[in-house]
Scaffold this motif. Structure first.
Motif, PDB file in Angstrom:
ATOM      1  N   ARG A   1      -4.294   1.477  -7.375  1.00  0.00           N
ATOM      2  CA  ARG A   1      -3.697   2.575  -7.863  1.00  0.00           C
ATOM      3  C   ARG A   1      -3.025   2.856  -9.459  1.00  0.00           C
ATOM      4  NH1 ARG A   1      -0.638   6.563  -5.126  1.00  0.00           N
ATOM      5  NH2 ARG A   1       0.485   7.613  -5.790  1.00  0.00           N
TER       6      ARG A   1
ATOM      7  N   GLU B   1       1.067  -1.275   0.253  1.00  0.00           N
ATOM      8  CA  GLU B   1       0.332  -0.046  -0.106  1.00  0.00           C
ATOM      9  C   GLU B   1       1.221   0.693   0.042  1.00  0.00           C
ATOM     10  OE1 GLU B   1      -2.755  -0.002   3.393  1.00  0.00           O
ATOM     11  OE2 GLU B   1      -3.602  -1.725   1.969  1.00  0.00           O
TER      12      GLU B   1
ATOM     13  N   GLY C   1      -2.293   4.000   1.780  1.00  0.00           N
ATOM     14  CA  GLY C   1      -3.743   4.014   2.213  1.00  0.00           C
ATOM     15  C   GLY C   1      -4.135   2.809   1.067  1.00  0.00           C
ATOM     16  N   GLU C   2      -3.742   2.642   0.051  1.00  0.00           N
ATOM     17  CA  GLU C   2      -4.055   1.904  -1.565  1.00  0.00           C
ATOM     18  C   GLU C   2      -3.546   1.092  -1.734  1.00  0.00           C
ATOM     19  OE1 GLU C   2      -6.354   3.617  -5.656  1.00  0.00           O
ATOM     20  OE2 GLU C   2      -4.232   4.630  -4.807  1.00  0.00           O
ATOM     21  N   PRO C   3      -4.068  -0.137  -1.969  1.00  0.00           N
ATOM     22  CA  PRO C   3      -2.692  -1.090  -3.028  1.00  0.00           C
ATOM     23  C   PRO C   3      -2.406  -0.653  -4.109  1.00  0.00           C
ATOM     24  CG  PRO C   3      -5.101  -1.934  -1.639  1.00  0.00           C
ATOM     25  CD  PRO C   3      -5.610  -1.077  -1.651  1.00  0.00           C
TER      26      PRO C   3
END
Length: 195
Positions: free
Chosen positions: A32, A23, A26-28
């Motif tokens: 993305r 991540e 907070g985003e894999p």
């Protein structure tokens, strides 16, 4: 119609886990990169998954393509992903999951080069070829002798410079790879401009 193809099947040995699951903010990374291709105008978007595929979160806007022979290397994943695309797709923009600072503007630029007649369009940064790479369908069979092990299209593009249009993207994003946790900590997102 230009498809997006995200290669996200590797085990991430140096990272210690599959990079698709890593991540950033907070985003894999896999989500993305799906967003990158969608924002760049690609449809459909196919994601080649292998190591850790069962742990990859849902990917709205993308088709997950499981590749059980992912350990054969990036070349195998590239060929598998291209083969998964619908017959009507005339070209695909290829990106790697471990380059989170690529810009949708770069995706749009290689697509624009294709619209202007390029057979292969490759983003460049400081004069060096990187991603995204757009491969038109006539080039896909040519990859069979090149996309082997951890080699993708690079050797084909070296041997067939007549096919390649380079697209400068220095001003939008960065092709930096995330190979280790330390690499991720060093990332400083660059602002992207809209064309």
């Amino acid at each position: 119609m230009t498809a997006g193809l995200l290669l996200a099947a590797g085990a991430g040995r140096r990272y210690g886990r599959p990079k698709a699951l890593v991540e950033l903010d907070g985003e894999p990374l896999v989500r993305r990169a799906v967003r990158l291709l969608g924002d760049g105008g690609c449809a459909p978007v196919h994601v080649v998954l292998g190591a850790g595929a069962d742990q990859v979160p849902d990917l709205p806007g993308a088709v997950s393509v499981r590749h059980d022979r992912w350990a054969d290397g990036l070349g195998s994943s590239l060929l598998w992903g291209l083969a998964s695309l619908p017959v009507a797709v005339p070209a695909a923009v290829v990106v790697l999951v471990d380059q989170p600072l690529l810009s949708p503007v770069a995706v749009r630029r290689v697509r624009a080069a294709y619209a202007d007649g390029a057979v292969v369009a490759v983003a460049t940064y400081a004069g060096r070829r990187g991603h995204p790479i757009l491969l038109s369908r006539p080039t896909w069979p040519l990859l069979n002798g090149y996309a082997v092990g951890d080699r993708g299209a690079r050797d084909l593009l070296r041997d067939r410079p007549d096919l390649v249009v380079e697209v400068p993207c220095d001003d939008v994003g960065s092709p930096v790879d995330v190979d280790t946790p330390a690499d991720l900590l060093r990332l400083t997102p660059r602002p992207t401009c809209a064309d």
